[in-house]
Design an enzyme around this catalytic site. Structure first.
Site, PDB file in Angstrom:
ATOM      1  N   TRP A  74       0.891  -1.146  -0.035  1.00 23.63           N
ATOM      2  CA  TRP A  74       0.174  -0.090   0.030  1.00 23.63           C
ATOM      3  C   TRP A  74       0.989   1.131  -0.194  1.00 23.63           C
ATOM      4  CZ3 TRP A  74      -1.576   4.250   3.011  1.00 23.63           C
ATOM      5  CH2 TRP A  74      -2.624   4.582   2.786  1.00 23.63           C
ATOM      6  N   ASN A  98       6.798  -3.319   5.951  1.00 20.72           N
ATOM      7  CA  ASN A  98       5.392  -2.321   6.287  1.00 20.72           C
ATOM      8  C   ASN A  98       5.611  -1.413   7.162  1.00 20.72           C
ATOM      9  OD1 ASN A  98       2.706  -1.935   6.901  1.00 20.72           O
ATOM     10  ND2 ASN A  98       2.437  -3.504   8.271  1.00 20.72           N
ATOM     11  N   LYS A 598      -7.372  -1.685   5.531  1.00 18.98           N
ATOM     12  CA  LYS A 598      -8.175  -1.979   6.562  1.00 18.98           C
ATOM     13  C   LYS A 598      -7.500  -1.881   8.031  1.00 18.98           C
ATOM     14  CE  LYS A 598     -11.647  -4.274   8.534  1.00 18.98           C
ATOM     15  NZ  LYS A 598     -12.864  -3.431   8.646  1.00 18.98           N
TER      16      LYS A 598
HETATM   17  C1  F6R Z   1     -13.992   3.067   8.118  1.00 20.68           C
HETATM   18  C2  F6R Z   1     -12.761   2.390   8.596  1.00 20.68           C
HETATM   19  C3  F6R Z   1     -11.814   3.145   9.262  1.00 20.68           C
HETATM   20  C4  F6R Z   1     -11.282   2.783  10.887  1.00 20.68           C
HETATM   21  C5  F6R Z   1     -10.247   3.158  11.323  1.00 20.68           C
HETATM   22  C6  F6R Z   1      -9.769   2.816  12.480  1.00 20.68           C
HETATM   23  O1  F6R Z   1     -14.958   2.225   7.505  1.00 20.68           O
HETATM   24  O2  F6R Z   1     -12.948   1.138   8.802  1.00 20.68           O
HETATM   25  O3  F6R Z   1     -12.196   4.545   9.518  1.00 20.68           O
HETATM   26  O4  F6R Z   1     -12.388   2.693  11.837  1.00 20.68           O
HETATM   27  O5  F6R Z   1      -9.076   3.075  10.405  1.00 20.68           O
HETATM   28  O6  F6R Z   1      -9.340   1.370  12.499  1.00 20.68           O
HETATM   29  P1  F6R Z   1      -9.233   0.521  13.646  1.00 20.68           P
HETATM   30  O7  F6R Z   1     -10.564   0.474  14.203  1.00 20.68           O
HETATM   31  O8  F6R Z   1      -8.924  -0.744  13.366  1.00 20.68           O
HETATM   32  O9  F6R Z   1      -8.461   1.207  14.590  1.00 20.68           O
END
Ligand code: F6R
Length: 603
Positions: A74, A98, A598
Site C-alpha cells: 500500500w 510494512n 483495513k
Molecule cells: C471506516 C474504517 C476506518 C477505521 C479506522 C480505525 O469504515 O474502517 O475508519 O475505523 O481506520 O481502524 P481501527 O478500528 O482498526 O483502529
C-alpha cells in the site's frame, strides 16, 4: 496496509505465500510481489495492481522454492509501480517492509554519497541498502539486521531472507508481525497477520518490539530463536494457538463481505449481550461497578472515533462522568492535559492503528491506566492495555467497518451500564434483544432501502444530518458512503447546517436527515430549510408520520419504540445498507474500496 507472508519448509513456498497474501487482500494494496530462493539465487517477481496479476506471472513461470517472502504493498513512499513493489532485493538479501522509515530521505542521500545505488523510490530499499552495507563490513547477518534497524526511525516491520542460508529473519517496531510454526510438517511462517497463517501454523509467536526472530528448518526440526538487538537471547515474545478457522473467509450466500457482516449484526448483538451479562464477560464488567474517573480520554480513528462519540454520550448521560473524544492523530501531538485520576480509553477494531497506539503510549507515559475496546485479541493494543473489553465481532473483512462499529458502541454501552447499576436488570437484556430484532427486521427490508438508493445514487453530493445522539451517526453514515461509493458526503449536526453548509444545497444535493423521536420539531425545521433550497430530502425517522411523508422525497420509517439509548445503532444499520446499495448501483469495489487499507499501521 501492507501484507506480509514468509515461508520456510519442505514444500513449495509459493502456495502458502500466495494463499496468505490472498487472505490479506481485504486490507487494501496496490501492487504485489514475491521473492524465492531458487538454485541459490534470490528471484523476485513483482506486479502492479491486483494479486491476480502476480498469480498469472507465477502461473507462467511455475517457480519452486523451499523459502520465500511475499508482500502486498500500500504505497506510501513512491508511486504505484512494479519497481516500487516489494520485495526489494540484491545479490545478498531480499526484504519486505510494512511501515514508514522516517529518516529515509537523509539516509538515502548519505548512502548515495558513499556510492550505493537505489532501484526504487521507496523508503524500504534504504533498509536493504543499510543491511547490505553493514553485512559487507561485518559478514554477520544478525548484527547487520540489528544495526540497520537501529539506524532507522519510525514504525516498521521487516522480513528478510538471504542468499547464503534458508533462514527467515524478522523484526518490528510498533507494527504488526507474527511468526508461526508447524512442528509436525516442519514449516516456519511469518506474517503481518495471524489470519494469513490459519490452517498452516497451529502455533503463533508474538515478538515484542525490537526482538529479532530467526526461523530455520532442517530435515528433522523447525527452530525459532529470538534475540535482543545486542544479540543476546530474548524471551520477549508470547506464544498462542491459532484457533481461527478457514471458513470465516467465506461470503456465504452474500455477494459481498460487507453485506454478510451487516447481516451478522443481530446475532452478534445477542452474543455480546450474553457474553457480558450472563457469561464470562460479566467478571470483566463487574470490575467496573461503582468505577469513577475524573475524565475518560477516548481516542480512536475513523469509524472507531465515531463509536467513541456515541460512548462519550453514554458516559456523560448515564454516568455523569466527563469524557473527551479525540481523533488519535490529533491527540498524540497536542500535548494533552492528562491528570492522574483519569483513564485512557482506546477504541480499535484491528488493535494495530498506529495513531491510536501512539495515544496509548502517551497515556501510559503520563502514568494513567489504559483501557481498550478492541476486536483483535492479541493485537498490540490488546497486549499493551491494562484492561481489555473485547467486542467479539469475529474477523471483519469488508474494509468499511460495519459490525465492529455496532459492537464497539454496544461494549461501551455495557461498560457504562455496569458502572451505573446492576447488569441483572432484566430490562437491559430485553432492550438488547429488541435491538437485535429491529436490526434483523431492517436487514429483511433491505429492498425498501435499495429503492431509496435507486432514487438518489446518481446525485452529486450527500449531506447527512442528525441531532444529539444521532450526530455521530450522521458522521458515520457520511463516512461509509464516501468510502464505498466514492461520492462526496459530509455529516453535520442538523442545527449547524445554516451556519455555512446550507450554501451547498441545490437540486443536486441530497440531505439524508436522521430524525429521532427526540427534538423532532427542531429537526423538521432543519429539513424545511433544505427543501426551500430545492435539495432532495431522504428521511430516516419515526414510522407512520404524515408530516415527514409530506416533506421528504424518500422516507424510511423506523420503529424506535423501546430502544432508548440504543437507537443510534439501529439507525446506523439503515445507513450501512443505504451506502451498500448506493455503492452497488455505482458499481464500485465494495469490499476493497480504492485507496483504503483495513488496518492503518502508519501515521
Ligand atoms: C471506516 C474504517 C476506518 C477505521 C479506522 C480505525 O469504515 O474502517 O475508519 O475505523 O481506520 O481502524 P481501527 O478500528 O482498526 O483502529
Amino acid at each position: 496496509m501492507c501484507g506480509i507472508v514468509g515461508y520456510s519448509g519442505p514444500n513449495n513456498s509459493v502456495g502458502p505465500i500466495i494463499e496468505g497474501l490472498s487472505r490479506l487482500e481485504y486490507r487494501g494494496y496496490d501492487s504485489a510481489g514475491i521473492c524465492l530462493k531458487i538454485n541459490n539465487e534470490l528471484q523476485i517477481l513483482k506486479k502492479e495492481g491486483k494479486l491476480d496479476n502476480l498469480k498469472s506471472l507465477i502461473q507462467e513461470k511455475k517457480p519452486f522454492s523451499h523459502i520465500g517472502i511475499g508482500h502486498t504493498r500500500w504505497a506510501t513512499h513512491g508511486a504505484v509501480t512494479a519497481d516500487n513493489a516489494h520485495p526489494h532485493g540484491n545479490e545478498l538479501f531480499a526484504v519486505v517492509h510494512n511501515g514508514i522509515i522516517e529518516n529515509a530521505g537523509a539516509l538515502k542521500k548519505e548512502l548515495q554519497k558513499e556510492g550505493f545505488e537505489f532501484k526504487s523510490q521507496t523508503d524500504s530499499e534504504v533498509f536493504l541498502v543499510l543491511l547490505t552495507k553493514f553485512f559487507k563490513e561485518s559478514k554477520n547477518v544478525l548484527s547487520s539486521i540489528s544495526k540497520a534497524f537501529s539506524t532507522i526511525t519510525g514504525n516498521s516491520a521487516f522480513v528478510i531472507i538471504e542468499k547464503q542460508s534458508d533462514k527467515l529473519y524478522c523484526l518490528k517496531r510498533s507494527a504488526p508481525l507474527v511468526v508461526g510454526d508447524n512442528k509436525e510438517t516442519r514449516e516456519a511462517f511469518v506474517s503481518s497477520d495471524p489470519f494469513a497463517l490459519v490452517g498452516f501454523a497451529p502455533r503463533i509467536y508474538f515478538p515484542e518490539d525490537s526482538v529479532i526472530c530467526e526461523s530455520s528448518v532442517n530435515s528433522s526440526e523447525v527452530t525459532i530463536k529470538f534475540y535482543e538487538l545486542n544479540l543476546t537471547p530474548s524471551n520477549r515474545y508470547k506464544i498462542q494457538g491459532n484457533a481461527m478457522s478457514v471458513d470465516i473467509t467465506s461470503k456465504g450466500p452474500y455477494e459481498h463481505f460487507m453485506l454478510k457482516e451487516i447481516h451478522e449484526q443481530p446475532y452478534l448483538v445477542e452474543k455480546l449481550a450474553a457474553y457480558y451479562i450472563k457469561d464470562e464477560g460479566r467478571k470483566i464488567l463487574d470490575q467496573l461497578v461503582n468505577f469513577k474517573t475524573d475524565c475518560w480520554h477516548i481516542t480512536a480513528c475513523g469509524t472507531a472515533w465515531h463509536a467513541g462519540l456515541v460512548i462519550k454520550n453514554y458516559l456523560e448521560q448515564i454516568n455523569r462522568q466527563r469524557a473527551s473524544v479525540e481523533i488519535a492523530s490529533e491527540f498524540r501531538y497536542k500535548n494533552p492535559i492528562i491528570n492522574q485520576k483519569e483513564i485512557g480509553l482506546f477504541i480499535s477494531q484491528s488493535g494495530e492503528t498506529a495513531d491510536t497506539l501512539a495515544c496509548q503510549e502517551l497515556c501510559k507515559e503520563s502514568g494513567i491506566s489504559s483501557f481498550a475496546i478492541v476486536n483483535v485479541e492479541g493485537s498490540t493494543l490488546y497486549r499493551n492495555s491494562d484492561k481489555n473489553f473485547l467486542i467479539h465481532a469475529g474477523i471483519e473483512i469488508g474494509v468499511a467497518s460495519t459490525k465492529a462499529f455496532t459492537l464497539q458502541v454496544l461494549t461501551g454501552y455495557l461498560m457504562s451500564r455496569s458502572m451505573k447499576s446492576s447488569l441483572d436488570d432484566p430490562k437491559l437484556f430485553i432492550e438488547l434483544k429488541l435491538l437485535s430484532t429491529r436490526i434483523s427486521e431492517l436487514c429483511s427490508e433491505s429492498d425498501k432501502i435499495k429503492k431509496i438508493a435507486e432514487k438518489i445514487y446518481h446525485q452529486k453530493g450527500f449531506i447527512f444530518t442528525g441531532r444529539g445522539k444521532y450526530f455521530p451517526i450522521a458522521l458515520e453514515g457520511a463516512l461509509k458512503l464516501k468510502e464505498i461509493a466514492y461520492v462526496h458526503a459530509e455529516g453535520y449536526a442538523a442545527g449547524e447546517l445554516k451556519h455555512g453548509p446550507i450554501a451547498l444545497i441545490d437540486e443536486e444535493i441530497v440531505n439524508i436527515a436522521i430524525i429521532g423521536p427526540e427534538l423532532f420539531e427542531k429537526t423538521i425545521s432543519n429539513i424545511e430549510e433544505v427543501k426551500a433550497r430545492r435539495g432532495k430530502i431522504v428521511v430516516i425517522g419515526p414510522d407512520h408520520n404524515a408530516e415527514i411523508e409530506h416533506l421528504s422525497d424518500a422516507y424510511l420509517g423506523l420503529n424506535f419504540e423501546g430502544l432508548n439509548d440504543l437507537s443510534p445503532l439501529y439507525v446506523n444499520v439503515a445507513l450501512q445498507l443505504l451506502s451498500y446499495h448506493i455503492a452497488y448501483l455505482k458499481g464500485t469495489d465494495i469490499d476493497k474500496p480504492r485507496n483504503l487499507a483495513k488496518s492503518v499501521t502508519v501515521e
